[in-house]
Design an enzyme around this catalytic site. Structure first.
Site, PDB file in Angstrom:
ATOM      1  N   ASP A  93       0.842  -1.283   0.083  1.00  0.00           N
ATOM      2  CA  ASP A  93       0.251  -0.123   0.144  1.00  0.00           C
ATOM      3  C   ASP A  93       0.914   1.411  -0.010  1.00  0.00           C
ATOM      4  O   ASP A  93       2.126   1.078  -0.023  1.00  0.00           O
ATOM      5  CB  ASP A  93      -1.177  -0.041   1.069  1.00  0.00           C
ATOM      6  CG  ASP A  93      -0.267  -0.143   2.522  1.00  0.00           C
ATOM      7  OD1 ASP A  93       0.878   0.207   2.551  1.00  0.00           O
ATOM      8  OD2 ASP A  93      -0.950  -0.187   3.571  1.00  0.00           O
ATOM      9  N   ASP A 283      -7.643  -7.737   0.162  1.00  0.00           N
ATOM     10  CA  ASP A 283      -6.639  -7.928   1.423  1.00  0.00           C
ATOM     11  C   ASP A 283      -7.589  -7.664   2.569  1.00  0.00           C
ATOM     12  O   ASP A 283      -8.224  -6.883   2.782  1.00  0.00           O
ATOM     13  CB  ASP A 283      -5.716  -7.134   1.344  1.00  0.00           C
ATOM     14  CG  ASP A 283      -5.989  -5.662   1.726  1.00  0.00           C
ATOM     15  OD1 ASP A 283      -6.576  -5.051   1.013  1.00  0.00           O
ATOM     16  OD2 ASP A 283      -5.634  -5.432   2.816  1.00  0.00           O
ATOM     17  N   CYS A 321     -12.368 -29.977   6.757  1.00  0.00           N
ATOM     18  CA  CYS A 321     -11.290 -28.956   6.432  1.00  0.00           C
ATOM     19  C   CYS A 321      -9.968 -29.786   6.135  1.00  0.00           C
ATOM     20  O   CYS A 321      -9.675 -30.580   6.935  1.00  0.00           O
ATOM     21  CB  CYS A 321     -11.117 -27.876   7.491  1.00  0.00           C
ATOM     22  SG  CYS A 321     -10.017 -26.632   7.141  1.00  0.00           S
ATOM     23  N   CYS A 323      -6.885 -27.967   6.420  1.00  0.00           N
ATOM     24  CA  CYS A 323      -5.965 -27.529   6.938  1.00  0.00           C
ATOM     25  C   CYS A 323      -4.965 -28.380   8.059  1.00  0.00           C
ATOM     26  O   CYS A 323      -5.650 -29.102   8.469  1.00  0.00           O
ATOM     27  CB  CYS A 323      -6.353 -26.014   7.450  1.00  0.00           C
ATOM     28  SG  CYS A 323      -7.060 -25.974   9.301  1.00  0.00           S
ATOM     29  N   HIS A 352      -5.929 -22.097  10.040  1.00  0.00           N
ATOM     30  CA  HIS A 352      -7.187 -22.371   9.496  1.00  0.00           C
ATOM     31  C   HIS A 352      -7.959 -21.239   8.848  1.00  0.00           C
ATOM     32  O   HIS A 352      -8.428 -21.538   7.653  1.00  0.00           O
ATOM     33  CB  HIS A 352      -7.959 -22.812  10.882  1.00  0.00           C
ATOM     34  CG  HIS A 352      -9.551 -22.957  10.367  1.00  0.00           C
ATOM     35  ND1 HIS A 352     -10.096 -24.034   9.718  1.00  0.00           N
ATOM     36  CD2 HIS A 352     -10.462 -22.325  10.393  1.00  0.00           C
ATOM     37  CE1 HIS A 352     -11.288 -23.888   9.558  1.00  0.00           C
ATOM     38  NE2 HIS A 352     -11.696 -22.682   9.662  1.00  0.00           N
TER      39      HIS A 352
HETATM   40 ZN   LIG Z   1      -9.110 -26.034   9.271  1.00  0.00          ZN
END
Ligand SMILES: [Zn+2]
Length: 393
Positions: A93, A283, A321, A323, A352
């Site tokens: 930025d 972002d 998930c 992750c 996560h």
């Molecule tokens: Zn996760």
């Protein structure tokens, strides 16, 4: 010249686009989410982990790096990529947003902004040209023009004058890059930092919550011919409808063959709604900031793992998930870590949450390719419980 932005597919029923933006440090598949590396680090996450999460680009905050460690340090290390050991694309930025929101004793004139930083109060001055020099020294792949981001609410006359000054500042940034871009800028950047000719410069549309100002600003910024366009002055406390309108007013003016970036946003449903309105890049600090408070994102909305209901919960944060946190750890264990302030707890939720945002973009891209993004977006928004996560911290 090689095309640096390609639109690969468009959705059937919305304005969503699937594209690819090529920078000197690699390609970015859009729609893209950019994790925020405020102080030269995406909080709690290493560059290797960011690569494993499939983050393709990160954002660096010019103001924070300017204050600490200072530009002489980053120059000594050969630019931000080398300093933080992240070798993918970096968007910086201009520093303007933090000067207007964090710094003290601001004096804004046509020439630039004078301020005292929020750490030791040292005085500094930033102009459009200085913002460009700093971002060049950082080695930015995508630099942003210096703009003034007006607060919400803001009266019409101030918003109008400010948008007009933002246009003049944008022109000065563009002209600076034209003057210095051909030959490189010895003395500003070490040879290891980005050559200016390889970097991109995005202009920023302002105009507050006013339709005519947003449209005028979009037209004026596009007339200056930047490499991409950002919508600024959104997510500054206005209701979501105002945010969506600001984007809808500007979007028809933005050329289809250049990337569009909605700055500083937002919740998962907001990101999808903005993708449906033709935005490509985002972002947001929410995934990392809310993790520090124990808040995790799921497709059904946010959950706060500090709550007692999770004490004995053996399930992962989110079923299915992939992750690192969800593959190995239970909600109950992560809750314990957060409660006793073990660093691992914060890291697991951060991993996560970043996975959630990055994976959401991945899904969005796949749905656009199939032409079914509009249905996907509506179903996601309907399933996601609206909670006021923006008010935290
Ligand atoms: Zn996760």
């Amino acid at each position: 010249m090689q095309k640096y932005f390609e639109c690969l597919a468009t959705d059937r029923l919305s304005n969503a686009r699937r594209g690819r933006l090529t920078t000197a440090h690699g390609a970015i598949d859009t729609p893209a989410f950019m994790p925020v590396g405020t102080q030269g680090s995406v909080k709690g996450v290493s560059p290797r982990e960011l690569h494993e999460l499939n983050a393709q680009i990160i954002l660096g905050n010019t103001y924070h790096l300017f204050v600490r460690p200072g530009l002489h340090v980053i120059k000594h290390f050969g630019g931000l990529h080398n300093f933080m050991s992240w070798h993918g694309p970096v968007l910086t930025d201009s520093g303007g947003y933090q000067i207007f929101s964090l710094a003290k004793l601001r004096k804004i004139t046509e020439e630039g902004a004078e301020f005292q930083n929020h750490i030791d109060g040292a005085r500094a001055f930033i102009s459009p040209e200085i913002a460009m020099e700093i971002q060049t020294l950082l080695g930015s792949d995508i630099a942003m023009a210096l703009d003034e981001c007006v607060p919400y609410p803001c009266d019409y006359d101030y918003a109008a004058q400010s948008a007009e000054m933002t246009r003049r500042w944008a022109k000065r940034c563009r002209d600076w890059k034209r003057r210095n871009g051909q030959t490189g800028t010895p003395g500003l950047a070490d040879s290891s930092t980005r050559r200016l000719g390889d970097s991109m410069l995005f202009g920023i549309v302002q105009g507050g919550t006013f339709e005519d100002l947003r449209k005028e600003s979009a037209q004026a910024i596009v007339n200056l011919n930047f490499d991409g366009y950002a919508i600024g002055g959104v997510s500054v406390g206005e209701p979501e409808e105002e945010m969506m309108r600001a984007v809808e007013w500007a979007e028809p003016f933005l050329p289809e063959d250049k990337p569009r970036y909605a700055m500083g946003l937002g919740t998962p449903p907001q990101l999808l709604k903005l993708i449906a309105r033709g935005m490509d890049m985002f972002d947001c600090v929410l995934p990392t900031r809310l993790a520090r408070n124990g808040t995790a994102f799921t497709a059904a909305g946010t959950i706060n793992l500090k709550n007692a209901e999770f004490i004995l919960d053996k399930n992962p944060i989110e079923e299915n998930c992939t992750c690192d946190a969800c593959r190995e750890f239970s909600r109950g264990y992560i809750r314990h870590l957060i409660k006793v302030e073990e660093i691992l707890g914060l890291r697991l939720i951060t991993l996560h949450n970043l996975h959630f945002y990055l994976n959401l973009m991945n899904q969005a891209r796949a749905e656009i390719e199939k032409g079914t993004f509009d249905q996907f977006c509506k179903a996601f928004v309907a399933d996601y419980k609206t909670r006021d996560v923006l008010g935290v911290e």
